[in-house]
Design an enzyme around this catalytic site. Structure first.
Site, PDB file in Angstrom:
ATOM      1  N   SER A  54      13.243  -9.478  16.743  1.00 36.28           N
ATOM      2  CA  SER A  54      13.577 -11.189  17.036  1.00 36.28           C
ATOM      3  C   SER A  54      13.509 -11.121  18.539  1.00 36.28           C
ATOM      4  O   SER A  54      13.222 -10.433  19.193  1.00 36.28           O
ATOM      5  CB  SER A  54      14.650 -11.525  16.614  1.00 36.28           C
ATOM      6  OG  SER A  54      14.481 -13.858  17.932  1.00 36.28           O
ATOM      7  N   VAL A  59      16.753  -5.928  23.128  1.00 38.76           N
ATOM      8  CA  VAL A  59      15.958  -4.942  23.001  1.00 38.76           C
ATOM      9  C   VAL A  59      13.823  -5.062  22.862  1.00 38.76           C
ATOM     10  O   VAL A  59      13.462  -4.556  23.060  1.00 38.76           O
ATOM     11  CB  VAL A  59      16.449  -3.694  22.301  1.00 38.76           C
ATOM     12  CG1 VAL A  59      15.616  -2.609  21.203  1.00 38.76           C
ATOM     13  CG2 VAL A  59      17.940  -3.326  21.977  1.00 38.76           C
ATOM     14  N   CYS A  60      14.266  -6.238  21.863  1.00 37.42           N
ATOM     15  CA  CYS A  60      13.215  -6.463  21.510  1.00 37.42           C
ATOM     16  C   CYS A  60      12.108  -7.629  22.709  1.00 37.42           C
ATOM     17  O   CYS A  60      10.661  -7.163  23.035  1.00 37.42           O
ATOM     18  CB  CYS A  60      13.557  -7.986  20.279  1.00 37.42           C
ATOM     19  SG  CYS A  60      14.460  -6.902  18.535  1.00 37.42           S
ATOM     20  N   ASP A  61      12.889  -7.652  22.977  1.00 37.18           N
ATOM     21  CA  ASP A  61      13.009  -8.237  24.776  1.00 37.18           C
ATOM     22  C   ASP A  61      12.180  -7.500  25.763  1.00 37.18           C
ATOM     23  O   ASP A  61      10.812  -7.251  25.723  1.00 37.18           O
ATOM     24  CB  ASP A  61      13.701  -9.182  25.483  1.00 37.18           C
ATOM     25  CG  ASP A  61      13.063  -9.885  26.719  1.00 37.18           C
ATOM     26  OD1 ASP A  61      13.343  -8.549  27.741  1.00 37.18           O
ATOM     27  OD2 ASP A  61      13.041 -11.496  27.130  1.00 37.18           O
TER      28      ASP A  61
END
Length: 167
Positions: A54, A59-61
């Site tokens: 997501s 971490v995804c950002d």
């Protein structure tokens, strides 16, 4: 079914994992609520596919921002795709707020086609497991990174090097 972890707790990955040398499986994902995209939409280009659970997580950002920075340096023969199960509305909102303009975000929310075809659908959460795929202009997989722990960062440098070898 493969196994991975989320903060040390086991999770189950559904689908068939791919390996270097395989023909890239096709998929159907959403660009927005009504418009879809498939592997064929990026024919003839080197594809770096960054898979995240997501965009609204740390971490995804960071992963998506990093590949957005790198995408600007890779040239016109490379497309960088970020695939998650976030709704297209949320992806668009996040990209606008984050200033993401080089990465194309795609959503696997509807039928999990990408997740199943690449072996990254998390059975218990219906999210996608963090992973990286580099596919050449002839749709052959040239680099794969399946992370075993969802909260770990991928090897950014190795993925970028795999792309650079193809352009």
């Amino acid at each position: 079914m493969a196994q991975a972890t989320l903060k040390g707790n086991p999770i189950t990955l559904v689908g068939t994992q791919v390996k270097v040398g395989d023909k890239a499986p096709d998929f159907t994902v959403n660009k927005n609520l009504l418009e879809t995209a498939s592997l064929a939409d990026y024919a003839g280009k080197v594809k770096l596919i960054s898979v995240v659970p997501s965009l609204d997580t740390g971490v995804c950002d960071a992963q998506t921002r990093r590949f957005n920075e790198e995408a600007a340096k890779l040239g016109d023969n490379v497309v960088v795709l970020t695939i998650s199960v976030d709704l297209p509305f949320a992806q668009s909102r996040w990209c606008g707020a984050a200033g993401i303009d080089k990465v194309i975000t795609l959503s696997d929310y509807k039928n999990h086609s990408f997740g199943k075809n690449y072996g990254v659908l998390i059975d218990e959460l219906r999210l996608l497991m963090r992973s990286i795929f580099v596919i050449d202009a002839n749709d052959t997989i040239q680099y794969v990174e399946y992370l075993s722990e969802m909260t770990d960062h991928p090897n950014y440098e190795a993925a970028i090097e795999a792309v650079k070898k193809l352009v």
